[in-house]
Design a protein around this motif. Sequence first.
Motif, PDB file in Angstrom:
ATOM      1  N   SER A  86      -0.648  -6.000 -16.501  1.00  0.00           N
ATOM      2  CA  SER A  86       0.183  -6.126 -15.347  1.00  0.00           C
ATOM      3  C   SER A  86       0.194  -5.582 -14.404  1.00  0.00           C
ATOM      4  N   ILE A  87      -0.300  -4.498 -14.334  1.00  0.00           N
ATOM      5  CA  ILE A  87       0.055  -3.639 -13.000  1.00  0.00           C
ATOM      6  C   ILE A  87      -1.262  -4.167 -12.455  1.00  0.00           C
ATOM      7  N   ARG A  88      -2.705  -4.841 -12.258  1.00  0.00           N
ATOM      8  CA  ARG A  88      -3.072  -5.925 -11.967  1.00  0.00           C
ATOM      9  C   ARG A  88      -2.901  -6.662 -11.664  1.00  0.00           C
ATOM     10  N   LYS A  89      -2.163  -7.776 -12.121  1.00  0.00           N
ATOM     11  CA  LYS A  89      -0.986  -8.559 -11.765  1.00  0.00           C
ATOM     12  C   LYS A  89      -0.023  -8.014 -10.957  1.00  0.00           C
ATOM     13  N   GLU A  90       0.412  -7.132 -10.613  1.00  0.00           N
ATOM     14  CA  GLU A  90       1.242  -6.743  -9.423  1.00  0.00           C
ATOM     15  C   GLU A  90       0.119  -6.847  -8.578  1.00  0.00           C
ATOM     16  N   ILE A  91      -0.427  -6.079  -8.317  1.00  0.00           N
ATOM     17  CA  ILE A  91      -1.328  -6.104  -6.783  1.00  0.00           C
ATOM     18  C   ILE A  91      -1.686  -7.041  -6.667  1.00  0.00           C
ATOM     19  N   CYS A  92      -2.589  -7.954  -7.397  1.00  0.00           N
ATOM     20  CA  CYS A  92      -2.825  -9.628  -6.607  1.00  0.00           C
ATOM     21  C   CYS A  92      -1.517 -10.451  -6.321  1.00  0.00           C
ATOM     22  N   GLY A  93      -0.214 -10.145  -6.707  1.00  0.00           N
ATOM     23  CA  GLY A  93       1.280 -10.530  -6.499  1.00  0.00           C
ATOM     24  C   GLY A  93       1.973 -10.144  -5.357  1.00  0.00           C
ATOM     25  N   GLU A 107       3.026   1.345   2.540  1.00  0.00           N
ATOM     26  CA  GLU A 107       3.154   2.816   1.115  1.00  0.00           C
ATOM     27  C   GLU A 107       3.467   2.359   0.066  1.00  0.00           C
ATOM     28  N   ARG A 108       4.650   1.642  -0.402  1.00  0.00           N
ATOM     29  CA  ARG A 108       4.151   0.769  -1.321  1.00  0.00           C
ATOM     30  C   ARG A 108       3.051   0.199  -2.871  1.00  0.00           C
ATOM     31  N   PHE A 109       2.283  -0.407  -1.512  1.00  0.00           N
ATOM     32  CA  PHE A 109       1.016  -1.059  -2.236  1.00  0.00           C
ATOM     33  C   PHE A 109       0.191  -0.148  -2.534  1.00  0.00           C
ATOM     34  N   ASN A 110      -0.083   1.026  -2.028  1.00  0.00           N
ATOM     35  CA  ASN A 110      -0.929   2.056  -2.047  1.00  0.00           C
ATOM     36  C   ASN A 110      -0.845   2.989  -3.226  1.00  0.00           C
ATOM     37  N   LYS A 111       0.573   3.274  -3.340  1.00  0.00           N
ATOM     38  CA  LYS A 111       1.625   4.002  -4.908  1.00  0.00           C
ATOM     39  C   LYS A 111       1.365   2.758  -5.473  1.00  0.00           C
ATOM     40  N   LEU A 112       1.317   1.629  -5.709  1.00  0.00           N
ATOM     41  CA  LEU A 112       0.979   0.842  -7.274  1.00  0.00           C
ATOM     42  C   LEU A 112      -0.510   0.752  -7.310  1.00  0.00           C
ATOM     43  N   CYS A 113      -1.776   0.820  -5.939  1.00  0.00           N
ATOM     44  CA  CYS A 113      -2.598   1.112  -6.756  1.00  0.00           C
ATOM     45  C   CYS A 113      -3.304   2.567  -7.500  1.00  0.00           C
ATOM     46  N   ALA A 114      -2.725   3.167  -6.823  1.00  0.00           N
ATOM     47  CA  ALA A 114      -2.592   5.374  -7.654  1.00  0.00           C
ATOM     48  C   ALA A 114      -2.084   5.076  -8.494  1.00  0.00           C
ATOM     49  N   SER A 115      -1.479   4.712  -9.118  1.00  0.00           N
ATOM     50  CA  SER A 115      -0.765   4.271 -10.814  1.00  0.00           C
ATOM     51  C   SER A 115      -1.401   3.571 -11.511  1.00  0.00           C
ATOM     52  N   CYS A 116      -2.851   2.962 -10.683  1.00  0.00           N
ATOM     53  CA  CYS A 116      -3.615   2.163 -12.498  1.00  0.00           C
ATOM     54  C   CYS A 116      -4.855   2.520 -12.029  1.00  0.00           C
ATOM     55  N   PRO A 117      -5.651   3.547 -11.992  1.00  0.00           N
ATOM     56  CA  PRO A 117      -6.729   3.648 -11.184  1.00  0.00           C
ATOM     57  C   PRO A 117      -7.927   2.659 -11.660  1.00  0.00           C
ATOM     58  N   GLN A 120      -9.911  -1.815 -11.369  1.00  0.00           N
ATOM     59  CA  GLN A 120     -11.051  -2.191 -11.450  1.00  0.00           C
ATOM     60  C   GLN A 120     -11.234  -3.213 -10.383  1.00  0.00           C
ATOM     61  N   ILE A 121      -9.787  -3.945  -9.082  1.00  0.00           N
ATOM     62  CA  ILE A 121     -11.015  -4.987  -8.235  1.00  0.00           C
ATOM     63  C   ILE A 121     -11.086  -3.907  -7.401  1.00  0.00           C
ATOM     64  N   GLU A 123     -12.462  -3.406  -3.059  1.00  0.00           N
ATOM     65  CA  GLU A 123     -11.358  -2.644  -2.103  1.00  0.00           C
ATOM     66  C   GLU A 123     -12.045  -3.935  -1.051  1.00  0.00           C
ATOM     67  N   GLN A 124     -12.755  -5.047  -1.003  1.00  0.00           N
ATOM     68  CA  GLN A 124     -12.117  -6.239  -0.359  1.00  0.00           C
ATOM     69  C   GLN A 124     -11.369  -6.710  -0.945  1.00  0.00           C
ATOM     70  N   LEU A 125     -11.119  -6.844  -2.247  1.00  0.00           N
ATOM     71  CA  LEU A 125      -9.768  -8.220  -2.686  1.00  0.00           C
ATOM     72  C   LEU A 125      -8.316  -7.316  -2.339  1.00  0.00           C
ATOM     73  N   LEU A 126      -8.927  -5.911  -2.441  1.00  0.00           N
ATOM     74  CA  LEU A 126      -7.268  -5.398  -2.229  1.00  0.00           C
ATOM     75  C   LEU A 126      -6.888  -5.269  -1.089  1.00  0.00           C
ATOM     76  N   ILE A 127      -7.977  -5.449   0.558  1.00  0.00           N
ATOM     77  CA  ILE A 127      -7.357  -5.725   1.268  1.00  0.00           C
ATOM     78  C   ILE A 127      -6.950  -7.300   1.909  1.00  0.00           C
ATOM     79  N   GLN A 128      -7.789  -8.280   0.943  1.00  0.00           N
ATOM     80  CA  GLN A 128      -7.374  -8.847   0.724  1.00  0.00           C
ATOM     81  C   GLN A 128      -5.902  -9.437   0.260  1.00  0.00           C
ATOM     82  N   TYR A 129      -5.689  -8.995  -0.625  1.00  0.00           N
ATOM     83  CA  TYR A 129      -4.201  -9.342  -1.587  1.00  0.00           C
ATOM     84  C   TYR A 129      -2.513  -8.353  -0.352  1.00  0.00           C
ATOM     85  N   PHE A 130      -3.782  -7.116   0.107  1.00  0.00           N
ATOM     86  CA  PHE A 130      -2.164  -6.831   0.671  1.00  0.00           C
ATOM     87  C   PHE A 130      -2.010  -7.968   1.772  1.00  0.00           C
TER      88      PHE A 130
END
Length: 215
Positions: A86-93, A107-117, A120-121, A123-130
């Motif tokens: 569920s959190i992976r889906k939130e990060i991607c969208g 800040e909201r994006f970083n908190k969401l990522c930190a809530s679920c270490p 397994q996304i 770093e390159q994709l995280l930047i892209q999604y943001f």
Amino acid sequence: LNLLPKFHGLPGEDPYRHINEFIITCSTMQPEGITQDQIRLRVFPFSLQDKAKDWLYYLPPATFTTWTQVHKAFLEKKFPASRIGSIRKEICGIKQMNGETFHEYWERFNKLCASCPQHQISEQLLIQYFYEGLLPIDRNMVDAASGGALVNKTPAQARELFNIMVQNTQQFGTREPQFRKVNELSSGPSVETQLSQITAIQNKLVARGVQKAVV
């Protein structure tokens, strides 16, 4: 023991945060001849309450002999795979909301990522999604500050750019009102404000580049 954080097993509780706070609290305990892992193993049951403690006590005796085993079993029990998905889906969208400033969105994006270490996304994709979730006005500001080539930056460089932009949007930016009058024409910060932000960001990037070159 009274200083230990408490975990009750309620839906809104974050097991990762509990573990981090628990480890920090245990680090203040330094009895002679006892390792931190031994302290955590012995003390952890006292940090659990109600249903969370029932889960631990209903296990067969001697189920856990190391802190690593307890740590892993607790997170698997309290942070199931369905929640990770569920959190992976939130990060991607993830999307920046109307009226949300750049630094609030970051800040909201970083908190969401930190809530679920365990997301397994990469770093390159995280930047892209943001980046893809940015409102057009802030995406244009990122493009201008990066010379129109954010894709050519490493994830570390992109994060550095975003952090600089956060500093400047906090200094120059203003929150857009979430409710506007029908006859109000303004749809965001003025052009002058955007140019000031971009100029300040570019100056900081140039200054940092000079510093690195000197070093």
